[in-house]
Design an enzyme around this catalytic site. Sequence first.
Site, mmCIF file in Angstrom:
data_model
loop_
_atom_site.group_PDB
_atom_site.id
_atom_site.type_symbol
_atom_site.label_atom_id
_atom_site.label_comp_id
_atom_site.label_asym_id
_atom_site.label_seq_id
_atom_site.Cartn_x
_atom_site.Cartn_y
_atom_site.Cartn_z
ATOM 1 N N GLY A 325 0.811 -1.216 0.000
ATOM 2 C CA GLY A 325 0.000 0.000 0.000
ATOM 3 C C GLY A 325 0.840 1.259 0.000
ATOM 4 O O GLY A 325 1.878 1.365 -0.674
ATOM 5 N N SER A 326 0.434 2.246 0.791
ATOM 6 C CA SER A 326 1.032 3.580 0.728
ATOM 7 C C SER A 326 2.483 3.631 1.180
ATOM 8 O O SER A 326 3.204 4.575 0.835
ATOM 9 C CB SER A 326 0.198 4.563 1.563
ATOM 10 O OG SER A 326 -1.105 4.696 1.011
ATOM 11 N N THR A 327 2.945 2.649 1.965
ATOM 12 C CA THR A 327 4.349 2.665 2.378
ATOM 13 C C THR A 327 5.283 2.439 1.193
ATOM 14 O O THR A 327 6.496 2.653 1.311
ATOM 15 C CB THR A 327 4.610 1.583 3.446
ATOM 16 O OG1 THR A 327 4.104 0.322 2.995
ATOM 17 C CG2 THR A 327 3.946 1.949 4.765
ATOM 18 N N SER A 381 -1.239 11.217 1.177
ATOM 19 C CA SER A 381 -1.290 9.824 0.715
ATOM 20 C C SER A 381 -2.298 9.681 -0.422
ATOM 21 O O SER A 381 -3.176 8.814 -0.408
ATOM 22 C CB SER A 381 -1.650 8.880 1.871
ATOM 23 O OG SER A 381 -1.283 7.553 1.542
#
Length: 617
Positions: A325-327, A381
């Site tokens: 995901g966003s990481t 994000s």
Amino acid sequence: MAQPAAPHRPRRPTATRPGRPVRTGRVVAMQPLPTQRLLLVYGLLSAGLLGLGARLAWLQVIDSHNLQSRARAIQTQSVAPIGKRRTIVDRNGRLVALDEERFTLWAHPRYFNFPGDDPQKVRRPEEVAERLAAVLAQPKEALLATMGGRRSGVKLQTDIDPETAKRLRQLNISGLDLEPYPQRVYPQGSLFANVVGFLNLERVPQAGLEQSRDSDLKRHETTLQMRRGADGTPLPEGIAAGSLYGDDLRLQLTLDARLQQVAQRALADQVKTWKAKRGAALVMDVRNGEMLALASVPTYDPNRFWSFKPGLFREWSVQDLYEPGSTFKPINLAIALQEKAIQPDGKVFDNGSLTIGGWPIFNHNRQGNGLIDFPTVLEASSNVAMVKAMSQVKRERFWTWLSTIGIDERPDTDLPGAVAGELKDRKTFVSHPIEPAVAAFGQGFSLTPLKLLQLHAMLANGGRLVSPHITRGLRSGDALAPTPGGGGLQVLDPKVTRIVMGWMESVVANSKSLGIHIPGYRIGGKTGTAQKAERGVYIPGALITSFVGHLPIDDPRYVVLVVVDEPKGGNTYGSTVAAPVARKIIDALVVLEKLPPSDPSAVTNTTAKASASPVQD
């Protein structure tokens, strides 16, 4: 008138046998034996002597080696090794795993005898059990029941510690036998169970480093051949040089027991609070790939492994795949910068949603952010902004970069059980627009938390892909290995990584609610809240929350990753679930590693304000 004399007639000779005496009046004479008889006797005696001589020559010359071997076999005692294993210590020398001597007590009632007794006297089992009861902390009746009237070979108790064994020897009771054996002990309990593993009751390694480094942990013991004299005294000439000495090598880990404890406690509290399925916390030195912490919850106690489910024996952070995901967004932006598809001062318009190949894509809050720069893309994000930014990278090049950084390759690591991630094949990725679109915000491919940690370390160390590892190798005695230098394959331009690190710093600096900001220290970070997929299908309501942090930004040394799987309840985000764990780890890391602040004046001012503030209950 005289009569005439009778005529003389000679006496008829008496027939005699050879060797028989002949009576000739009073004298008896022996007749000599024939010569052939003497020769026969002489020949027999000579043949016997020759046979003895030949036999003697055979034994001393021809068969001497065989006889010597047989004699040595009788005179030599073989002492088989008991299979001791090397000790495992953490980076500071704290014991993690070691062999301790334990004993099994055997009883032979037919030989029971007390000191001072007549050697022929045999004591009753009741008398022996009465003396043993106090030492073994067992009732006399239980010991008698174990003996059960048997005369020999009774196992009374096992797992006897050395102190108890010493007290048993002091009893000097004949008919008792203490058999030593090694037992693997893990002084830190569950703290390192997820990486060290354990030995089963047969001393067979079952998991972790005990299994993957089995050959290194086994001491190179050989069967000892010891010659003894007639009275059983060991003879020095029967022992090879060095046979009585074993190595003192120890396997040194890169993990720090202090930091590991902080990470595990913080993680366990948060997993319990959010009723999550599991969690993992990892800390790596970005310069050389050394892992300082690798905590996992739930875990188990290797000293009592039989009490736990086998599913806990594997470290899921290096074996289970998930969509980051966003990481993963900072890594994608670094790729775009490297390809010069975007500019450091560039902007992108975020309208909140868009459609790619018939598939809708929107932000987590379904709202747009307008025209924003890339630090704001990470702060907000924004999925939409990421899709638009990465669309400037050619699909073939995007796929090539994901393959180059090893998404679909097993990490080069000494962590047992590490697996490769999953990436769509080139043809599918290039021909379907939705694939690069979802990959832009960290979905559509999968990797392990360990691999994500490695990629973020690449951002922090100037673009080098270092190998994550948890061992420094074998060391002798109390010697500890020095911290190794850098290395790794140069993948990204250091200028590119410094730009992205600055963007990540803005995420922490401009988000006070994140709770990661520490006065005087420059810290970067990124949260992640991703849908959880299983067999290619997203599980409704199932999320994986995460946070990755870097410090200090001006001279990056450490990266911290926290992943919490399936937290339950409302407001479950990386910022609320994973970030608090990371904050506690970072606080401990600053103290344990004595990290100096980037801005000492900020620390001084904060301390002064705190001391001037009234204390509130």
